[in-house]
Scaffold this motif. Structure first.
Motif, PDB file in Angstrom:
ATOM      1  N   GLN A  94       0.672  -1.154   0.303  1.00 56.88           N
ATOM      2  CA  GLN A  94      -0.326  -0.071  -0.391  1.00 56.88           C
ATOM      3  C   GLN A  94       1.134   1.260   0.236  1.00 56.88           C
ATOM      4  OE1 GLN A  94      -4.042  -0.412   2.327  1.00 56.88           O
ATOM      5  NE2 GLN A  94      -1.784  -1.447   3.487  1.00 56.88           N
ATOM      6  N   ARG A  95       2.139   1.135   0.649  1.00 55.86           N
ATOM      7  CA  ARG A  95       3.103   2.320   0.509  1.00 55.86           C
ATOM      8  C   ARG A  95       4.231   2.345  -0.307  1.00 55.86           C
ATOM      9  NH1 ARG A  95       2.637   4.685   6.357  1.00 55.86           N
ATOM     10  NH2 ARG A  95       0.774   3.503   7.167  1.00 55.86           N
ATOM     11  N   ASP A 156       8.897   4.689   1.633  1.00 56.40           N
ATOM     12  CA  ASP A 156       8.336   4.497   2.813  1.00 56.40           C
ATOM     13  C   ASP A 156       8.789   4.066   3.688  1.00 56.40           C
ATOM     14  OD1 ASP A 156       5.648   5.773   3.842  1.00 56.40           O
ATOM     15  OD2 ASP A 156       6.131   3.623   4.443  1.00 56.40           O
ATOM     16  N   GLY A 159       6.986   0.702   5.808  1.00 61.91           N
ATOM     17  CA  GLY A 159       6.678   0.012   4.137  1.00 61.91           C
ATOM     18  C   GLY A 159       8.010  -0.762   4.003  1.00 61.91           C
TER      19      GLY A 159
END
Length: 320
Positions: A94-95, A156, A159
């Protein structure tokens, strides 16, 4: 690993193409799916469905169901290799771009070797091995260094840490697998690990409240397709091709998918996922792949006299 019967060359090439490109594409499929689906729920659905399908297939072919001790061993590996590894991977995507996620997870052999040297004392540190490890660590550092992203967006931090935890989970599972009672059938062993891991991921999704907030009707067709692709192509079809190839090609040659998958993931992420393919990605990828090739070739020579393939390698193949 050879047989008196030799399949047509196009069948061999097709099987290699499947494990090279389908497995390499699973990282982009995950990233597409987790944009709309809760990560733990998506991972749980994938591995519960794929594990159950593989389990039923094995039972239909006459393979006995695991006994209690074998289920216990498979459940332990399901925790380490699926609950920890894939919960972190699906959450991280997601990151983090899918290509970079694939490259960082390609460093699993580096992590396994470090654990064997530092904690188990089962691996001798030679000059070549030390250089291979150093190159891999530098490659990971290049990808994760926030102060020198070489023109790309900084990775990130949360992440990236999750991906490192995923590497550790799978690496510990690979080492522990040698000490557990598991089904004699490698395919049944992989099915039991996926099934137990998938159920644990669904429990994690429930604890995290993902079922409460999940609205299936709001998920697009492309996201549902990505989940089906991961189940059918990414796990069932690709693992079938992988097992079939091992009957006609050496494990070393079949194992080259580990070098090709990250490259495929990076290229697909850039071409279809809109991910940046800059100097940081290319340098980090090159360093990690050089490290993995160096380490695995050294280990391949050391294990050449052994006929037993690690459970972790088989399970990873089924999972990818």
């Amino acid at each position: 690993m050879t047989d008196s019967y030799r399949p047509a060359s196009w069948k061999i090439l097709l099987a290699f193409a499947i494990i090279y490109f389908v497995w390499g594409s699973t990282y982009l499929a995950i990233r597409i799916g987790v944009r709309e689906m809760p990560p733990f729920l998506m991972a749980g659905l994938r591995f519960t469905a794929a594990g159950l399908a593989l389990y039923l297939w094995m039972r239909l072919t006459g393979v006995p169901s695991p006994n209690w001790h074998e289920w216990r061993g498979a459940t332990i590996l399901g925790t380490l290799m699926f609950l920890i590894d894939y919960a972190c991977l699906f959450w991280a995507e997601q990151r983090v771009p899918s290509g970079l996620a694939a490259v960082i997870l390609a460093a699993i052999p580096v992590c396994i070797t470090l654990l064997e040297i530092i904690f188990l004392r089962s691996q001798r540190l030679t000059l070549r091995l030390a250089l291979g490890l150093a190159v891999g660590i530098v490659g990971v550092a290049v990808l994760m260094n926030p102060s020198s992203s070489l023109g790309e967006a900084p990775l990130d931090r949360a992440g990236a840490i999750a991906l490192l935890v995923a590497c550790c989970g799978w690496s510990v599972g690979t080492i522990v697998s040698k000490r557990l009672v598991l089904p004699e059938s490698k395919a049944m062993s992989a099915a039991a690990q996926m099934l137990s891991g998938g159920v644990q991921l669904l429990l994690l999704a429930a604890v995290a409240g993902e079922f409460t907030h999940f609205q299936p009707y709001s998920v697009s067709r492309i996201a549902w397709f990505s989940l089906l692709y991961l189940i059918i192509a990414g796990s069932i079809i690709s693992y079938t091709a992988y097992v079939w190839l091992l009957h006609y090609e050496s494990p070393t040659k079949v194992g080259t998918y580990a070098y090709v998958n990250p490259v495929v993931a990076v290229i697909l992420g850039a071409a279809l996922g809109g991910e940046t393919l800059g100097r940081r990605t290319m340098i980090g990828t090159a360093l990690i792949l050089v490290s993995v090739v160096a380490i695995t070739t050294i280990r391949g020579r050391q294990l050449s006299g052994s006929r037993k393939e690690s459970e972790g390698h088989r399970a990873r193949a089924a999972a990818d």
